[in-house]
Design an enzyme around this catalytic site. Structure first.
Site, PDB file in Angstrom:
ATOM      1  N   GLY A  31       0.807  -1.218   0.000  1.00  0.00           N
ATOM      2  CA  GLY A  31       0.000   0.000   0.000  1.00  0.00           C
ATOM      3  C   GLY A  31       0.838   1.264   0.000  1.00  0.00           C
ATOM      4  N   GLY A  36       5.413   3.937  -8.982  1.00  0.00           N
ATOM      5  CA  GLY A  36       6.111   2.658  -9.190  1.00  0.00           C
ATOM      6  C   GLY A  36       5.107   1.503  -9.158  1.00  0.00           C
ATOM      7  CG  HIS A  37       3.024   0.531  -5.577  1.00  0.00           C
ATOM      8  ND1 HIS A  37       3.222   1.581  -4.700  1.00  0.00           N
ATOM      9  CD2 HIS A  37       3.632  -0.544  -5.015  1.00  0.00           C
ATOM     10  CE1 HIS A  37       3.898   1.159  -3.647  1.00  0.00           C
ATOM     11  NE2 HIS A  37       4.174  -0.120  -3.808  1.00  0.00           N
ATOM     12  CB  SER A 186       5.763   3.356   0.541  1.00  0.00           C
ATOM     13  OG  SER A 186       5.137   2.692  -0.535  1.00  0.00           O
TER      14      SER A 186
END
Ligand code: PAF
Length: 283
Positions: A31, A36-37, A186
């Site tokens: 999460g 990038g995700h 993150s």
């Protein structure tokens, strides 16, 4: 987009897709999504009919003194990003769903988990391999997508799928960087303004080595030293190693097979990792 929190609901949501022979892609994440995700989602959507994105901050991959309790979380924002990116199913289980009270079985990777991050984060890859194996069994995807920033993680996961005969293709997607070169993570949100600026020494060092490699430099020691000159300005390098892409053994002498220049460094109290791949051209 369907949002599910239990394995039963996930399996239910995937039934029709599976019966229809649809190609299923999995993007496992913890999460606090960033571009990038989303690049992993784009790769999945390009190759698959259905994209499942999982969000689970996996306690077993954090050491006792690490940032499990402070790891950034924002499920509402993540949900919206997943909708906008065209995710089909968002799987966001709680800890009990993944690790019920009597949970007692782990996947323990071998040699690939020993160097680099493995040497500094005992048990980390055991936690990663365990949760990824469980996610693979829950989703049963055809393909799973991982970011190259976590190069060793990708190598460990790929080895695990081969060793355990999991019929899943593991794809490593190139690292997405901020315009100034910082690898997206993150954990970048932990960085203060000055730290954010100092952190750039990591990508600068890696790209200096990459440029030299492209310019013909093949000496492993000199390539590492070149990167170190930049990264050292941050203060605390945890490791900076040039390793063979397949075995993760250190490259000694000349680079004549694909190698990964991998770094972990502390900027203040934030630990960042990054890498570049050096691929010699075919002779
Ligand atoms: O890369 C990550 O975010 C995690 O290590 C992963 C693969 C989702 C397993 O928890």
């Amino acid at each position: 987009m369907r949002i599910v929190a239990t394995v039963a609901a996930l399996r239910q949501a995937l039934t029709d897709a599976r019966l229809a022979g649809k190609r299923i892609g999995l993007v496992p994440t913890m999460g606090y999504l960033h571009d990038g995700h989303l690049e992993l989602v784009r790769a999945s959507r390009a190759q698959c009919d259905v994209t499942v994105l999982s969000i689970f901050v996996n306690p077993t991959q954090f050491g006792a003194n690490e940032d499990l309790s402070t790891y950034p979380r924002d499920l509402e924002r993540d949900e919206q990003m997943c909708r906008d990116a065209g995710v089909s199913i968002l799987f966001a289980p709680n800890v009990q769903e993944i690790y019920p009270a009597c949970f007692d079985t782990y996947v323990v990777p071998g040699e690939l988990a020993r160097p680099l991050c493995g040497a500094h984060r005992p048990g980390h890859f055991r936690g990663v391999a365990t949760v990824v194996c469980k996610l693979f069994n829950m989703v049963q995807p055809d393909v799973a997508f991982f970011g190259q920033k976590d190069f060793q993680q990708g190598a460990v996961v790929r080895r695990m799928t081969l060793d355990l005969n999991l019929p899943i293709e593991v794809v490593m997607v190139p690292t997405v960087r901020e315009p100034d070169g910082l690898a997206m993570s993150s954990r970048n949100r932990y960085l203060g303004e000055d730290e954010r600026r100092r952190a750039l020494a990591i990508s600068r060092g890696l790209s200096a080595a990459l440029d030299a490699f492209r310019g013909g430099e093949r000496d492993a020691g000199r390539l590492v030293a070149l990167a170190r000159e930049h990264v050292e300005s941050i203060g605390q390098i945890q490791y900076l190693d040039l390793v063979d892409c397949d075995t993760l053994n250190p490259v000694v002498g000349l680079v004549h097979r694909p190698a990964a220049l991998c770094v972990a460094a502390y900027v203040g109290s934030t630990r960042l990792i990054d890498n570049v791949i050096l691929t010699p051209p075919d002779p």
